[in-house]
Design a protein around this motif. Sequence first.
Motif, short mmCIF file in Angstrom:
data_model
loop_
_atom_site.label_atom_id
_atom_site.label_comp_id
_atom_site.label_asym_id
_atom_site.label_seq_id
_atom_site.Cartn_x
_atom_site.Cartn_y
_atom_site.Cartn_z
N PRO A 56 -39.37 71.88 -21.64
CA PRO A 56 -39.77 70.55 -22.10
C PRO A 56 -41.28 70.38 -22.23
O PRO A 56 -41.73 69.33 -22.67
CB PRO A 56 -39.22 69.62 -21.01
CG PRO A 56 -39.22 70.46 -19.78
CD PRO A 56 -38.91 71.87 -20.26
N THR A 57 -42.05 71.39 -21.89
CA THR A 57 -43.51 71.30 -21.97
C THR A 57 -43.93 71.30 -23.44
O THR A 57 -43.55 72.18 -24.20
CB THR A 57 -44.16 72.50 -21.26
OG1 THR A 57 -43.64 72.58 -19.94
CG2 THR A 57 -45.67 72.34 -21.21
N PRO A 58 -44.73 70.31 -23.84
CA PRO A 58 -45.17 70.28 -25.24
C PRO A 58 -46.20 71.38 -25.51
O PRO A 58 -46.80 71.91 -24.58
CB PRO A 58 -45.81 68.90 -25.39
CG PRO A 58 -46.26 68.55 -24.01
CD PRO A 58 -45.25 69.20 -23.07
N LEU A 62 -50.46 69.22 -28.23
CA LEU A 62 -49.76 67.94 -28.23
C LEU A 62 -49.49 67.54 -26.78
O LEU A 62 -48.50 67.93 -26.19
CB LEU A 62 -48.44 68.06 -29.01
CG LEU A 62 -47.62 66.80 -29.17
CD1 LEU A 62 -48.40 65.77 -30.00
CD2 LEU A 62 -46.31 67.12 -29.86
N PRO A 63 -50.38 66.75 -26.18
CA PRO A 63 -50.22 66.38 -24.77
C PRO A 63 -49.05 65.43 -24.56
O PRO A 63 -48.60 64.75 -25.49
CB PRO A 63 -51.54 65.70 -24.43
CG PRO A 63 -52.07 65.22 -25.72
CD PRO A 63 -51.56 66.17 -26.77
N PHE A 64 -48.56 65.38 -23.31
CA PHE A 64 -47.52 64.42 -22.96
C PHE A 64 -48.01 63.01 -23.25
O PHE A 64 -49.18 62.68 -23.06
CB PHE A 64 -47.20 64.51 -21.46
CG PHE A 64 -46.11 65.47 -21.11
CD1 PHE A 64 -44.91 65.47 -21.80
CD2 PHE A 64 -46.27 66.36 -20.08
CE1 PHE A 64 -43.90 66.35 -21.46
CE2 PHE A 64 -45.26 67.25 -19.73
CZ PHE A 64 -44.08 67.24 -20.43
N ASP A 66 -48.41 61.37 -26.08
CA ASP A 66 -49.19 61.16 -27.29
C ASP A 66 -48.56 60.00 -28.07
O ASP A 66 -47.41 60.06 -28.47
CB ASP A 66 -49.21 62.43 -28.14
CG ASP A 66 -50.20 62.35 -29.30
OD1 ASP A 66 -50.59 63.42 -29.79
OD2 ASP A 66 -50.57 61.24 -29.71
N PRO A 67 -49.27 58.89 -28.26
CA PRO A 67 -48.68 57.72 -28.91
C PRO A 67 -48.34 57.94 -30.38
O PRO A 67 -47.59 57.18 -30.96
CB PRO A 67 -49.77 56.65 -28.75
CG PRO A 67 -51.04 57.41 -28.57
CD PRO A 67 -50.63 58.70 -27.88
N LYS A 68 -48.86 58.99 -31.02
CA LYS A 68 -48.58 59.23 -32.43
C LYS A 68 -47.21 59.85 -32.66
O LYS A 68 -46.72 59.87 -33.77
CB LYS A 68 -49.65 60.14 -33.03
CG LYS A 68 -51.02 59.52 -33.05
CD LYS A 68 -52.00 60.49 -33.65
CE LYS A 68 -52.84 61.00 -32.50
NZ LYS A 68 -53.75 62.05 -32.83
N VAL A 69 -46.57 60.37 -31.61
CA VAL A 69 -45.31 61.06 -31.75
C VAL A 69 -44.21 60.19 -31.17
O VAL A 69 -44.22 59.87 -29.99
CB VAL A 69 -45.34 62.43 -31.04
CG1 VAL A 69 -44.01 63.12 -31.15
CG2 VAL A 69 -46.45 63.29 -31.62
N HIS A 70 -43.22 59.82 -31.99
CA HIS A 70 -42.07 59.05 -31.51
C HIS A 70 -40.84 59.49 -32.21
O HIS A 70 -40.71 59.82 -33.27
CB HIS A 70 -42.26 57.56 -31.72
CG HIS A 70 -43.29 57.00 -30.79
ND1 HIS A 70 -43.03 56.78 -29.46
CD2 HIS A 70 -44.57 56.63 -30.98
CE1 HIS A 70 -44.10 56.29 -28.88
NE2 HIS A 70 -45.05 56.19 -29.80
#
Length: 70
Positions: A56-58, A62-64, A66-70
Amino acid sequence: MSASEPVVKPRIVRCPACGGDSIYASTNPFRPFCSDRCKSMDFGAWASENFRVPDPTPPDDLPFGDPKVH
């Protein structure tokens, strides 16, 4: 073997590769597999990374959270 020693039936398990019967005892050099072929097929699948544990580590870029990824 003396008359006082109980007769132990070999344990039969399902081969993880083919689903057939496999003797689970020290007399079966391929245990828990039923044959060298099944053991080799399983090893080959691991070696070629067909069996993987999800991570599950990005990626590093891409850090945990990240508001741009949904």
